[in-house]
Design an enzyme around this catalytic site. Sequence first.
Site: not given
Length: 582
Positions: A65, A140, A494
């Site tokens: 990511c 996050k 998730s």
Amino acid sequence: MSQQQPRPEDGESGGKPENLRSREVTEGAERAPHRAMFRAMGYDDEDLSSPMVGIANPAADITPCNVHLDDVAESAYEGIDAAGGMPIEFGTITISDAISMGTEGMKASLISREVIADSVELVAFGERMDGLVTVAGCDKNLPGMMMAAIRTDLPTVFLYGGSIMPGEHEGREVTIQNVFEGVGAVSQGEMSEDELDDLERNACPGAGSCGGMFTANTMASISEALGFAPLGSASPPAEDESRYAEARRAGELAVEVVEEGRSPSDYLTKESFENAVALQVAVGGSTNAVLHLLALAAEAGVALSIEEFDEISRRTPKIADLQPGGERVMNDLHEVGGVPVVIRRLLEAGHFHGDALTVTGRTVAEELDRLEAEGEIPPDDEIDVDFLYSTDDPIHEEGAIKILTGNLAPDGAVLKVTGDDTLHHEGPARVFENEEDAMAYVQEGGIESGDVIVIRNEGPRGGPGMREMLGVTAAVVGQGHEDDVALITDGRFSGATRGPMIGHVAPEAFVGGPLAGLEDGDTVRVDVPDRTLEVDGVDLDDRLVDWERPEPAYAGGVLAKYGLAFDSAANGAVTNPGVKRE
């Protein structure tokens, strides 16, 4: 919200515009030492007379990511520089949710949201920055960056790093969701270890956040709905040339918003948050967005309750069929115009506030008109795909997020419907004190049709950190129990979780919430149409008379600190003392 610091008074001398607080470190003879430090890093007189725009960059080699975010930040840097700003890049942390999933390390995930917000706020405050470009990749990062922007109230452009392309396995597109579910299939003998190995090697082909409408893509989409990011900026893939064009434009826009003094408080309103919730429920977005939007609203001083998610979901149809409920991913949405085409359908049907302002200074409706006029999104009648529905003929008449209440969740619990939205489930509780024990039970083949798996003491304070439990939920689904086994927890899931999985149960067990009184064999009832989560024939208050709080899992360090600081999941699990609510 954090106390805003006074800016220089109008009329002060210096080459920099008088409303910029970076004058405090660049103007006047007494700031010669400060300028000397900047000159050591290659900044010149032109830079020092320009708006100072920070680039908050959580690049790291610990997750796909974020592995490419240095390149994304570099493009933003070039945009700021070309627009006449003084770009200053700085770093912050990230946690890989997928890699920490199913381990004790997952307790760090939600805490990282707070650390990211705190660290970006501190740097922007300490270095007297004039504005920000906040870059984000893993889950996050996104709410953490937006929380920081709200706290500082600096002119800010949010910049997503983009999502990963799907992999290919046996002729079909796959994502990390398929790998997690493959673990459950192997335990049941439905998949060989060799096949799982091949799936593992092909599911994640490069950089970018997980490709489905999981938490990162949900929050990236929401950044557009809130007004933090320009419409159309969320969907370009991580490794596509258009992602870097978006990054450069974000840098250019950041200089513009600084010069015009356009701050989050100028466009974040109740209507903005209602738009965000409407988009979340219409695309089947992650349950984590409930937690994060509550936290963002609290930071912004906007009244938003968990009950309002259900109210908006009841009146907003689900019109996008993306993973985890469907088969398509963010890139599929990008190819037909991205998030704006969904917003346009919601707006035309009266489910979106078109007059809400955005970071560009224009309204949502004006931005849609601009995108259409410039040919950046196709006319609606030219979009003919099997995963995007009209509001007149939706997948479901109601949105995907349901808020359940009852004697097991007086303050609410969160369910995302990925299948049957008329679910009634009743069965015996199988109670576990932590995720590991529940996972062992599932992997050993202990679950039976009708079971209600209960995992408690995994809430914001009890975990601490409110772990996501994709490992357990995917194992249940992978064993063929997507529709006939429910799972209830005060932890989280998730964005890739599917099936009747109910999380965020509040109050959590660790503070004496009703889950603490549940016992093996109790009959638990889940009724989605009635929005209830109940245990039948049990006086939980009587059982809890002699209940004693478990010893905290950690006596010191960062987990102990945040374990004491977290508020209820029903309030977004905030830690900022200025926004905590009873």
